[in-house]
Write an enzyme that holds these catalytic residues in place. Sequence first.
Site, PDB file in Angstrom:
ATOM      1  N   HIS A 176       0.808  -1.236  -0.101  1.00  0.00           N
ATOM      2  CA  HIS A 176       0.040  -0.120   0.166  1.00  0.00           C
ATOM      3  C   HIS A 176       0.775   1.326   0.022  1.00  0.00           C
ATOM      4  O   HIS A 176       2.003   1.031   0.495  1.00  0.00           O
ATOM      5  CB  HIS A 176      -0.664   0.120   1.081  1.00  0.00           C
ATOM      6  CG  HIS A 176      -1.899  -0.809   1.357  1.00  0.00           C
ATOM      7  ND1 HIS A 176      -2.221  -1.665   2.214  1.00  0.00           N
ATOM      8  CD2 HIS A 176      -3.044  -1.051   0.284  1.00  0.00           C
ATOM      9  CE1 HIS A 176      -3.348  -2.353   2.137  1.00  0.00           C
ATOM     10  NE2 HIS A 176      -3.875  -2.132   0.944  1.00  0.00           N
ATOM     11  N   CYS A 263      -3.075   0.343   9.807  1.00  0.00           N
ATOM     12  CA  CYS A 263      -3.852  -0.560   9.096  1.00  0.00           C
ATOM     13  C   CYS A 263      -4.896  -1.078  10.405  1.00  0.00           C
ATOM     14  O   CYS A 263      -6.019  -1.386  10.108  1.00  0.00           O
ATOM     15  CB  CYS A 263      -3.208  -1.915   8.990  1.00  0.00           C
ATOM     16  SG  CYS A 263      -1.626  -1.637   8.133  1.00  0.00           S
TER      17      CYS A 263
HETATM   18  C1  CIR Z   1      -3.614  -7.597   3.149  1.00  0.00           C
HETATM   19  O1  CIR Z   1      -2.676  -8.269   2.572  1.00  0.00           O
HETATM   20  O2  CIR Z   1      -4.693  -6.981   2.818  1.00  0.00           O
HETATM   21  C2  CIR Z   1      -3.384  -7.765   4.752  1.00  0.00           C
HETATM   22  N1  CIR Z   1      -2.669  -8.935   4.976  1.00  0.00           N
HETATM   23  C3  CIR Z   1      -2.451  -6.604   5.193  1.00  0.00           C
HETATM   24  C4  CIR Z   1      -3.258  -5.250   5.318  1.00  0.00           C
HETATM   25  C5  CIR Z   1      -2.611  -4.142   5.557  1.00  0.00           C
HETATM   26  N2  CIR Z   1      -3.144  -2.725   5.685  1.00  0.00           N
HETATM   27  C6  CIR Z   1      -2.875  -1.737   5.477  1.00  0.00           C
HETATM   28  O3  CIR Z   1      -1.659  -1.516   5.215  1.00  0.00           O
HETATM   29  N3  CIR Z   1      -3.568  -0.558   5.497  1.00  0.00           N
END
Ligand code: CIR
Length: 271
Positions: A176, A263
């Site tokens: 991201h 996140c």
């Molecule tokens: C994913 O791959 O979507 C999750 N394992 C991690 C999400 C992390 N979210 C973020 O950076 N906002």
Amino acid sequence: MTLSGEYTLKPRSWNFSHAITRKPSEAIVDGLRAVDTGAPDLTQFQRDHDAYVQALRSTGAHVIELESLDAFPDSVFVEDAALCFREGAILMRPGAPSRLGEAAAMRPALEQVYGDVRAIEGPGFIEGGDILVTESEVLVGSSARTDTVGIDELREQVQDWGYTVRHVQTPPDVLHFKTDCSLLDETTILATRRLDASGCFEGYNVIHTADGEEACANAIRFNELVVMPSGFPKTAAKLAASGYRVKEIGNTEAAKLDGGMSCLSLRFSPQ
Ligand code: CIR
């Protein structure tokens, strides 16, 4: 109010009265990851998550902790499911198929605090992790999860609230946009050198993560605290030397799933 009778407005980009988090589920072992470094340990995840919630509460914010959702292994990473402003909230449209349903699951919690809850309807995709809201604009990085159509729909949805959306690029092979940057205050960004080199932060002051500590670029400014993952002493010292009050939180288990500090929460002050 000051003595002269003026109201001092707190910057909306880092002052928050509320946050939403979601407890990690047993299904977290099935969470998405770019590289498999082993399954996260739920007990350690819960411990770190509790410390995170406690840190947000220590600033006086009201933290709504949602129950875990076994149907969605990555649902602890609530940031990707919605984007919150003072005026209202917008449900995202996650580009990861296993995460698409997380947006609708977030609606009831947002309707408890907002009168205006909108949704990205598609066909584009957009995840909250690709969105950095600063005091003056909304930067959105194209990534494997967020596409141009999703960004354009976000732009339309926030236009009447007065926000300007700027389309930027998440670096290749980075999950991201905010994997590589964070807001520190109205004019200052913490970023990796690789992201800053793209030129997307022109006009901002940029503090770089220390060499070898790029994995701590995902932090949050939450009221008086900069909450960052523990284990990155050089960057923590840099931030402290710049006058920020740093709070370090264990992130070993979330990191196995490419997750960091932003996140784990939605941060907002509903009007
Ligand atoms: C994913 O791959 O979507 C999750 N394992 C991690 C999400 C992390 N979210 C973020 O950076 N906002």
